[in-house]
Design an enzyme around this catalytic site. Structure first.
Site, PDB file in Angstrom:
ATOM      1  N   PRO A  87     -57.783  -9.000  17.457  1.00 11.92           N
ATOM      2  CA  PRO A  87     -57.112  -8.174  18.468  1.00 11.92           C
ATOM      3  C   PRO A  87     -55.600  -8.368  18.615  1.00 11.92           C
ATOM      4  O   PRO A  87     -55.104  -8.839  19.635  1.00 11.92           O
ATOM      5  CB  PRO A  87     -57.847  -8.558  19.750  1.00 11.92           C
ATOM      6  CG  PRO A  87     -58.265  -9.974  19.520  1.00 11.92           C
ATOM      7  CD  PRO A  87     -58.599 -10.054  18.059  1.00 11.92           C
ATOM      8  N   CYS A  88     -54.860  -7.943  17.602  1.00 12.56           N
ATOM      9  CA  CYS A  88     -53.406  -8.069  17.646  1.00 12.56           C
ATOM     10  C   CYS A  88     -52.772  -7.122  18.662  1.00 12.56           C
ATOM     11  O   CYS A  88     -51.624  -7.329  19.057  1.00 12.56           O
ATOM     12  CB  CYS A  88     -52.803  -7.883  16.262  1.00 12.56           C
ATOM     13  SG  CYS A  88     -53.301  -6.380  15.422  1.00 12.56           S
ATOM     14  N   HIS A  89     -53.514  -6.119  19.127  1.00 13.35           N
ATOM     15  CA  HIS A  89     -52.971  -5.207  20.141  1.00 13.35           C
ATOM     16  C   HIS A  89     -52.756  -5.910  21.478  1.00 13.35           C
ATOM     17  O   HIS A  89     -52.055  -5.391  22.335  1.00 13.35           O
ATOM     18  CB  HIS A  89     -53.905  -3.994  20.327  1.00 13.35           C
ATOM     19  CG  HIS A  89     -55.262  -4.337  20.832  1.00 13.35           C
ATOM     20  ND1 HIS A  89     -56.264  -4.824  19.996  1.00 13.35           N
ATOM     21  CD2 HIS A  89     -55.799  -4.275  22.078  1.00 13.35           C
ATOM     22  CE1 HIS A  89     -57.350  -5.039  20.722  1.00 13.35           C
ATOM     23  NE2 HIS A  89     -57.094  -4.711  21.979  1.00 13.35           N
TER      24      HIS A  89
END
Length: 150
Positions: free
Chosen positions: A115-117
């Site tokens: 989950p780089c967002h």
């Protein structure tokens, strides 16, 4: 089954992913014209659970390309659904520089799964390799105020 690209219709838009029957090695938050539709693999199960806001174990993923990316994956996966961190905080956690974090996040082949967002700039939303519209949609879906950080 080969190294095929599959389509998934999410509440935030169409996404595609590469699944070879054993691991997921890529995800794109857009539709690929040659993508197939499937409803019976671990990536689909994870995506269904994610968009139902239910915890579910990650599907088997391709290994990280470098030891640093492996450490970053671990740190990203530790950020709970609906929470965020700043590039600076992640850099401190990984004993790195915020710019290096940003470059590594941009090279993440598995956005959403890793989950780089959930990583934001200190004074704004920051970047996202899949586009800021997707980042805003995912943060909103997770119930995050766009620029709130923890």
């Amino acid at each position: 089954m080969g190294n095929e690209i599959f389509r998934y219709m999410s509440p935030c838009g169409v996404l595609t992913y590469r699944w070879n029957g054993n691991i997921c090695s890529g995800m794109w938050l857009h539709d690929k014209p040659t993508a197939l539709t499937d409803n019976n693999n671990p990536v689909i199960a994870w995506l269904d659970a994610y968009f139902d806001k239910k915890p579910y174990p990650l599907p088997p993923l391709a290994t990280a390309r470098t030891p640093f990316q492996a450490r970053m994956r671990t740190a990203l996966l530790a950020i709970p659904f609906g929470k965020t961190r700043t590039y600076g905080k992640l850099a401190t956690t990984l004993n790195s520089a915020p710019r290096a974090i940003g470059q590594s996040l941009g090279a993440n082949p598995l956005p959403l799964l890793i989950p780089c967002h959930r990583i934001l700039a200190a004074n704004g939303i920051g970047g996202f390799s899949c586009g800021l519209d997707w980042k805003r949609q995912l943060l909103k879906f997770e119930g995050v105020a766009e620029f709130a950080t923890a």
